[in-house]
Write an enzyme that holds these catalytic residues in place. Structure first.
Site, PDB file in Angstrom:
ATOM      1  N   CYS A   1       0.805  -1.232   0.000  1.00 32.11           N
ATOM      2  CA  CYS A   1       0.000   0.000   0.000  1.00 32.11           C
ATOM      3  C   CYS A   1       0.835   1.278   0.000  1.00 32.11           C
ATOM      4  CB  CYS A   1      -0.931   0.004   1.203  1.00 32.11           C
ATOM      5  SG  CYS A   1      -2.165  -1.289   1.133  1.00 32.11           S
TER       6      CYS A   1
HETATM    7  N1  LIG Z   1      -2.566  -5.787   1.877  1.00 35.64           N
HETATM    8  C1  LIG Z   1      -3.059  -4.685   2.414  1.00 35.64           C
HETATM    9  O1  LIG Z   1      -2.672  -4.285   3.508  1.00 35.64           O
HETATM   10  C2  LIG Z   1      -4.139  -3.890   1.712  1.00 35.64           C
HETATM   11  C3  LIG Z   1      -4.901  -2.987   2.451  1.00 35.64           C
HETATM   12  C4  LIG Z   1      -5.906  -2.262   1.832  1.00 35.64           C
HETATM   13  C5  LIG Z   1      -6.080  -2.397   0.462  1.00 35.64           C
HETATM   14  N2  LIG Z   1      -5.304  -3.258  -0.261  1.00 35.64           N
HETATM   15  C6  LIG Z   1      -5.559  -3.373  -1.690  1.00 35.64           C
HETATM   16  O2  LIG Z   1      -6.327  -4.546  -1.905  1.00 35.64           O
HETATM   17  C7  LIG Z   1      -5.967  -5.150  -3.147  1.00 35.64           C
HETATM   18  C8  LIG Z   1      -5.555  -6.600  -2.915  1.00 35.64           C
HETATM   19  O3  LIG Z   1      -4.379  -6.612  -2.122  1.00 35.64           O
HETATM   20  P1  LIG Z   1      -3.921  -7.881  -1.258  1.00 35.64           P
HETATM   21  O4  LIG Z   1      -2.900  -7.375  -0.305  1.00 35.64           O
HETATM   22  O5  LIG Z   1      -5.096  -8.623  -0.754  1.00 35.64           O
HETATM   23  O6  LIG Z   1      -3.209  -8.754  -2.382  1.00 35.64           O
HETATM   24  P2  LIG Z   1      -2.695 -10.273  -2.199  1.00 35.64           P
HETATM   25  O7  LIG Z   1      -1.572 -10.433  -3.144  1.00 35.64           O
HETATM   26  O8  LIG Z   1      -2.496 -10.598  -0.757  1.00 35.64           O
HETATM   27  O9  LIG Z   1      -3.929 -11.146  -2.703  1.00 35.64           O
HETATM   28  C9  LIG Z   1      -4.453 -11.027  -3.961  1.00 35.64           C
HETATM   29  C10 LIG Z   1      -4.880 -12.397  -4.449  1.00 35.64           C
HETATM   30  O10 LIG Z   1      -5.489 -12.199  -5.736  1.00 35.64           O
HETATM   31  C11 LIG Z   1      -5.139 -13.290  -6.562  1.00 35.64           C
HETATM   32  N3  LIG Z   1      -5.360 -12.869  -7.945  1.00 35.64           N
HETATM   33  C12 LIG Z   1      -4.621 -12.050  -8.714  1.00 35.64           C
HETATM   34  N4  LIG Z   1      -5.205 -11.866  -9.904  1.00 35.64           N
HETATM   35  C13 LIG Z   1      -6.347 -12.596  -9.880  1.00 35.64           C
HETATM   36  C14 LIG Z   1      -7.368 -12.810 -10.813  1.00 35.64           C
HETATM   37  N5  LIG Z   1      -7.375 -12.218 -12.001  1.00 35.64           N
HETATM   38  N6  LIG Z   1      -8.377 -13.633 -10.457  1.00 35.64           N
HETATM   39  C15 LIG Z   1      -8.413 -14.225  -9.249  1.00 35.64           C
HETATM   40  N7  LIG Z   1      -7.463 -14.047  -8.316  1.00 35.64           N
HETATM   41  C16 LIG Z   1      -6.444 -13.236  -8.626  1.00 35.64           C
HETATM   42  C17 LIG Z   1      -3.704 -13.607  -6.190  1.00 35.64           C
HETATM   43  O11 LIG Z   1      -3.383 -14.945  -6.505  1.00 35.64           O
HETATM   44  C18 LIG Z   1      -3.721 -13.358  -4.681  1.00 35.64           C
HETATM   45  O12 LIG Z   1      -3.985 -14.541  -3.956  1.00 35.64           O
HETATM   46  C19 LIG Z   1      -4.889  -4.263  -3.749  1.00 35.64           C
HETATM   47  O13 LIG Z   1      -5.478  -3.314  -4.600  1.00 35.64           O
HETATM   48  C20 LIG Z   1      -4.320  -3.554  -2.531  1.00 35.64           C
HETATM   49  O14 LIG Z   1      -3.749  -2.316  -2.857  1.00 35.64           O
HETATM   50  C21 LIG Z   1      -4.349  -4.029   0.346  1.00 35.64           C
END
Ligand SMILES: NC(=O)c1ccc[n+]([C@@H]2O[C@H](COP(=O)([O-])OP(=O)(O)OC[C@H]3O[C@@H](n4cnc5c(N)ncnc54)[C@H](O)[C@@H]3O)[C@@H](O)[C@H]2O)c1
Length: 440
Positions: free
Chosen positions: A292
């Site tokens: 983030c």
């Molecule tokens: N991690 C954080 O602290 C956090 C906090 C708030 C917002 N976000 C936002 O949330 C979103 C997700 O982040 P995250 O940390 O959960 O990511 P992550 O990498 O932990 O998880 C994402 C998952 O999505 C899967 N994936 C990717 N492309 C895909 C597709 N086309 N179809 C199905 N699955 C798919 C991946 O295999 C992975 O398991 C991002 O935009 C991030 O900026 C993250």
């Protein structure tokens, strides 16, 4: 303004071409059921799934990484915030399962997209995973389904990227789809703030979509905050994370000024924190990491450039934070006897923050690179990380000339290092008042 961003992106990704492609599948009206499909089962999607199960939803967690799907379905949680017990309970209840099969979204009345939104090699927004998720669900979106993007992105992403993809590829029988943006605010490793008690921003493309999105989030979260458009929700998320980036940069710069004058920056921050209003403490560190804080502000700077502007202040904050690993490396090496040509440096904590094993964008990678450039022999220790960049951790008895406490992980017992008289550069402000410890 948003139209121009949209045109650039749509043209670039060839979405116009995809519009002609239609897939026929039988759909049902999704109006009544409480089935939720979550695309992406990571730090955002899996906790959402568990919160939704607790709120009485039946959840299909879709992820295109099959090994992760298998791991989740075997009851082994891939993230620290969800315990194996909680996951196993949800699986055993029949209210949750993970799948790599997109066709199952046809059963859902709500689909939330929680996939990564990283930077590309030019450090610009890479929406390919988000576009891939929208393209993959579109042929299976049933009539009356609510599609929500929880992924962080620049203002206009929902309206200009996701809506056109879904609208152009959805089944013929699907005449009405609702769309909203509800950026996730989860703070992995936070014992207080969860999906449930963190207020959720909700901005939708029309009144009906807003009603449905608010009803959905009110069923899961204590508070849903309605905003007038998806762009407000998207921009608010970027502002929140950019606020943190610039304040961390400010304190990182300030820490260097204090150190040069022999002033303890933490005592200064504690002193300033006694002011009951108008000040919020941030602490210096090796830099910023995770998915983030180092990433989202660059969505903002990119968006500014697309609109003919510049976010100079934010760019400058990004530079200050990126200079920190070099500064920390130099501070640590200055603690070592100058006669030692290849000092042995032990890095303590490689995850980007305490309580998680997440090494994405960790500033410790740059720290290690700078130390290597200076000829240091490096090892690392982190109780929550088993492997990092093709290397394995060492025990705390590894013989070193200096240790750098980069991330203070729970379960990291530093007593033995302290008792051995190892010099430590503490970048975390957690080892106060000890001999041989220097604070950032
Ligand atoms: N991690 C954080 O602290 C956090 C906090 C708030 C917002 N976000 C936002 O949330 C979103 C997700 O982040 P995250 O940390 O959960 O990511 P992550 O990498 O932990 O998880 C994402 C998952 O999505 C899967 N994936 C990717 N492309 C895909 C597709 N086309 N179809 C199905 N699955 C798919 C991946 O295999 C992975 O398991 C991002 O935009 C991030 O900026 C993250």
């Amino acid at each position: 303004m948003q139209a121009s961003i949209s045109e650039i992106r749509l043209h670039k990704e060839g979405v116009h071409r995809k519009r002609r492609k239609r897939v026929r599948i039988p759909t049902v009206s999704a109006e009544q059921n409480r089935i939720l499909a979550i695309i992406g089962q990571g730090y955002v999607g899996l906790p959402l799934a568990m919160a939704a199960v607790d709120a009485g939803w039946t959840v299909i967690g879709i992820d295109n990484f099959e090994a992760k799907v298998a791991q989740i379905n075997s009851g082994k949680s891939p993230i620290e915030d969800i315990s194996d017990t909680q996951l196993q309970r949800a699986l055993a209840s029949g209210a949750y399962r993970a799948s790599a099969d997109y066709t199952s979204v046809a059963k859902a009345s709500v689909i939330t997209i929680c996939v990564p939104t990283p930077l590309d090699e030019k450090r610009e927004p890479d929406l390919s995973l988000l576009q891939g998720a929208a393209t993959a669900i579109a042929p299976f979106v049933s009539n009356e389904t609510l599609v929500v993007s929880e992924s962080t992105s620049y203002p206009g992403t929902l309206r200009d990227i996701i809506v056109p993809i879904v609208d152009s590829l959805k089944p013929r029988a699907t005449t009405r789809v609702y769309f909203a943006s509800a950026p996730e605010r989860v703070n992995p490793g936070d014992p207080i703030w969860s999906q449930k008690n963190t207020p959720r921003l909700v901005g939708a493309i029309d009144r009906k979509s807003q009603e449905r999105a608010l009803a959905f989030y009110e069923s899961i979260c204590d508070t849903a905050v309605a905003v007038s458009t998806p762009e407000i929700a998207e921009a608010a998320k970027l502002l929140e994370n950019t606020f943190r980036l610039v304040n961390i940069a400010l304190v990182n710069e300030f820490a260097q000024l204090c150190a040069a004058s022999g002033i303890n920056v933490h005592e200064v921050i504690d002193a300033a924190s006694s002011k009951p209003y108008g000040f919020m403490p941030f602490r210096p560190g090796v830099g910023v990491g995770g998915h983030c804080i180092p990433v989202d502000p660059l969505y903002l700077t990119w968006w500014a450039r697309q609109n003919g502007g510049r976010a100079i202040f934010v760019e400058s904050a990004d530079s200050v934070n990126h200079a920190m690993p070099k500064y920390v490396a130099e501070r640590a090496l200055s603690m070592v006897n100058a006669n030692i040509k290849n000092p042995k440096v032990l890095i303590l904590g490689v995850a980007y923050k305490p309580g998680v094993g997440d090494v994405r964008e960790t500033p410790v990678s740059e720290l290690r690179d700078h130390l290597k450039l200076k000829g240091a022999d490096i090892a690392w220790h982190d109780p929550l990380v088993q492997a990092w960049e093709d290397s394995s951790p060492v025990d705390l008895d590894w013989d070193c000339d200096v240790a750098i406490l980069a991330t203070k992980q729970p379960g990291m017992n530093l007593e033995q290092l302290i008792n051995r008289g190892v010099q430590i550069l503490d970048c975390t402000n957690s080892l106060k008042g000890q001999a041989d410890i220097s604070s950032l």
